[in-house]
Design a protein around this motif. Structure first.
Motif, PDB file in Angstrom:
ATOM      1  N   TRP A  63       0.958  -1.338   0.062  1.00  0.00           N
ATOM      2  CA  TRP A  63       0.035  -0.052   0.149  1.00  0.00           C
ATOM      3  C   TRP A  63       0.799   1.294  -0.247  1.00  0.00           C
ATOM      4  O   TRP A  63       0.596   2.241  -0.776  1.00  0.00           O
ATOM      5  CB  TRP A  63      -1.008  -0.140   1.154  1.00  0.00           C
ATOM      6  N   ASN A  92      -0.085   3.266  -3.303  1.00  0.00           N
ATOM      7  CA  ASN A  92      -0.864   4.085  -2.613  1.00  0.00           C
ATOM      8  C   ASN A  92      -1.262   5.490  -3.524  1.00  0.00           C
ATOM      9  O   ASN A  92      -2.361   5.852  -3.782  1.00  0.00           O
ATOM     10  CB  ASN A  92      -0.719   4.729  -1.239  1.00  0.00           C
ATOM     11  N   LEU A 123       0.361  -4.702  -8.808  1.00  0.00           N
ATOM     12  CA  LEU A 123       0.006  -4.578  -7.498  1.00  0.00           C
ATOM     13  C   LEU A 123      -0.729  -6.147  -7.452  1.00  0.00           C
ATOM     14  O   LEU A 123      -0.626  -6.717  -6.364  1.00  0.00           O
ATOM     15  CB  LEU A 123      -1.091  -3.681  -7.222  1.00  0.00           C
ATOM     16  N   ILE A 135      -5.332  -3.225   0.318  1.00  0.00           N
ATOM     17  CA  ILE A 135      -4.831  -2.768  -1.067  1.00  0.00           C
ATOM     18  C   ILE A 135      -6.061  -2.636  -2.136  1.00  0.00           C
ATOM     19  O   ILE A 135      -6.069  -2.097  -3.211  1.00  0.00           O
ATOM     20  CB  ILE A 135      -3.926  -3.780  -1.406  1.00  0.00           C
TER      21      ILE A 135
END
Length: 641
Positions: free
Chosen positions: A360, A364, A379, A443
């Motif tokens: 994260w 982010n 991701l 996430i």
């Protein structure tokens, strides 16, 4: 049925086996050097007696215990009350304790005894636990973790795990190994008292007996290279050797003196030959003159036997009770404030969310531009790979003690590998589900709209299937590989192969040859990866994403669709994907595919999620059968050593 007063007889026992260690390949093809280990061994012992098997290293002490325990084949007769002692009867009425027995590290002394597998339960078992702790001088450490015990306390606890089941014969392999003199005396005196109190016939091995344990040994058996030099009551030991010309000097430890007399001297060739001749003469002398001594019994008033010795506690409990006790062991080792319990709780619940929190931090700031296709795919890939690898790490770290204990207890016929796996899964699955659910919540807001609750749950379920699959794969490998580091490397290597092949991230399916593309169908990663990518990129958000705040891709992609030309020839090569559908088509379709990938059966979400779990459940079932398979002795033995 065996009463309170019984006799164990060994008559002319021979045993052959491996006499030199061999390499893995040699053991695999049966090319190790074998020979006769025990030669015409005979002796008798009775209930309430302590019999010591004495001999130097390599004399056959451990092999003799294995023969009595029916763990290895042997010629001759092993009789309990005149009836041949078979493996099933030994497992149901007797016990073997090795000096290197490993107990579960997260339990206290009292929990270890209370959660031992016996027929009794409730108040009877609680009373028995207290009694055994008092007999073994463990009451003052009842709430101490087994990892914090001294060597002596640990050995006594290992003995207590068997005494709580009231065996009629208790075999102990070097119970005083590496103990100081005071604790050696304590352990032997406790065993002697237990033999008299419970009417148990105790047979133990010792390599270096001390003089202060002499009064506690009712019988001794001297072995040298598998031959019996003396076997009979300890009180006749001095008279016998004195009568054949070997009196024990004053102030000498008779046990050690006659042990040295029965040991081959290897300091020189001459001494080796001389000692061999002397031992051969002692063996022949005992065969001729020792039969009367072997039959000599101790005075009955010295043998206090338990009139209630008929088995109440020993034997195998029922199948469901075994699973329940194994389940309680796992819970007790996790839910405590000891170091091991906190370690297990951290690894089961927090290790994966912490990894996802690190993801994260790096992802982010990702925004919905053209590069979001690659970024969010990356991701998903990192989330899936991290779930695989952390599951493997957790399994190797946490499962090893239970696996070792299983290999030791399965020798006693207490339970099968299927029972262990079932109890492990009953504990592990809820923890792994909570862990992956929390990790996905970290996430998923980066990947998609968290308000889509059902999609989030499906995403978490796909991650959970990855965790369970990797966990079961690690447990399958750990059945054959003892070393944790090697098991980890093997698992990671296997995992990397199907990640590189079928994730669709490291390499597009379009770049595969046809046979390699079809190979992806037999991997768990294909279905989990396609499901998670479709779960994210089906969103309307991923339609004609701009390259940046200043550069819009609408006209570029419209022209591309109209002309169907190559992207690289376009005026704006940065605008590569018209939508999530186009991205998924490029990554997860074969080079011969034409059409709408969302209409393809391979992209059906229910199908991919279902197959992901089918792989996880399938490997669970496979492990159940795998742990029921008989394995070669050289594999199972290394887990017990």
């Amino acid at each position: 049925m065996i009463g309170s007063d019984y006799t164990l007889e060994l008559c002319n026992v021979f045993h052959s086996g491996q006499v030199e260690p061999g390499s893995f390949f040699q053991r695999l093809i049966g090319g190790v050097k074998t020979g006769v280990i025990l030669k015409d061994v005979s002796f008798t012992t009775h209930s309430g007696e302590v019999t010591a098997i004495l001999g130097s290293k390599g004399s056959g002490k451990r092999a003799l215990l294995d023969v009595i325990a029916r763990r290895v084949p042997a010629k001759g007769h092993i009789l309990l009350e005149g009836v041949p002692l078979e493996n099933e009867q030994f497992n149901s009425t007797c016990a073997l304790v090795r000096h290197n027995t490993r107990l579960l590290p997260g339990l206290s002394v009292q929990q270890t005894l209370a959660l031992s597998l016996t027929k009794i339960s409730g108040y009877l078992k609680s009373s028995k636990v207290k009694q055994v702790m008092a007999d073994l001088a463990l009451s003052n450490v009842a709430h101490k973790c087994v990892t914090n015990l001294t060597k002596s306390e640990y050995r006594r606890l290992v003995i207590g795990v068997q005494l709580i089941r009231d065996p009629i014969i208790l075999l102990l392999d070097e119970p005083t190994w590496d103990l100081d003199p005071l604790n050696t005396y304590l352990v032997i005196s406790i065993l002697s008292n237990a033999a008299k109190k419970y009417g148990t016939a105790i047979i133990l091995t010792m390599e270096k007996p001390r003089s202060d344990v002499f009064p506690f040994l009712d019988r001794v058996v001297y072995l040298c290279l598998g031959d019996v030099v003396y076997a009979g009551p300890t009180r006749n030991l001095l008279d016998y050797f004195g009568s054949i010309g070997f009196p024990c000097p004053q102030l000498e430890n008779p046990l050690m003196y006659y042990l040295c007399l029965s040991t081959v001297d290897r300091r020189s060739r001459e001494r080796f030959i001389e000692s061999n001749h002397q031992i051969a003469a002692l063996v022949e002398k005992f065969k001729l003159e020792g039969q009367g001594i072997m039959q000599g019994n101790l005075h009955e008033n010295n043998r206090i036997v338990n009139p209630n010795k008929i088995q109440l506690n020993y034997g195998k409990p029922g199948g469901m009770r075994v699973i329940w006790m194994l389940y309680l062991r796992l819970l007790a080792s996790i839910f405590n404030l000891k170091k091991n319990g906190m370690k297990q709780m951290f690894m089961r619940l927090l290790a994966l969310p912490i990894y996802f929190f690190i993801l994260w931090i790096f992802y982010n700031e990702a925004k919905d531009y053209q590069r979001a296709f690659i970024t969010k795919s990356g991701l998903i890939f990192n989330a899936m790979v991290g779930t695989y690898f952390i599951s493997i790490m957790n399994t190797i770290c946490l499962y090893s003690p239970y696996r070792t204990r299983y290999y030791q207890e399965s020798q006693e016929g207490l339970y099968s590998g299927a029972s262990l796996l079932l109890s492990w899964n009953l504990v592990s699955l809820p923890f792994s589900f909570l862990s992956t659910l929390a990790s996905a919540a970290v996430i998923y807001p980066i990947l998609s709209d968290i308000s889509e609750n059902l999609d989030f749950v499906y995403f978490a379920l796909a991650l959970w299937s990855c965790y369970v699959y990797a966990e079961q794969q690690a447990m399958a490998v750990m059945m054959f590989v003892k070393n944790g580091l090697i098991a980890g490397i093997v698992n990671i290597y296997i995992t990397c192969i199907y990640i590189m092949l079928a994730s669709g991230v490291l390499r597009s399916y379009k770049g595969f040859e046809e046979w390699l593309y079809y190979l992806t169908y037999i991997t768990h990663t294909r279905y989990a990866s396609i499901f998670m990518h479709r779960n994210v990129f089906k969103q309307p958000t991923f339609n004609i994403l701009p390259y940046s705040d200043q550069e819009n891709c609408t006209s570029t992609i419209t022209n591309l669709i109209q002309t169907s030309s190559n992207l690289n020839t376009n005026s704006n090569a940065n605008c590569r994907y018209a939508s999530g559908r186009a991205f998924l088509t490029e990554r997860f379709s074969s080079k011969n595919f034409n059409g709408d990938i969302f209409q393809s059966g391979d992209f059906d979400p229910e199908f991919n999620l279902g197959v992901s779990f089918a792989f996880s459940v399938g490997i669970m079932v496979f492990n159940k059968f795998l742990y029921l398979m008989p394995l070669p002795g050289y594999i199972t033995d290394k887990f017990r050593e």
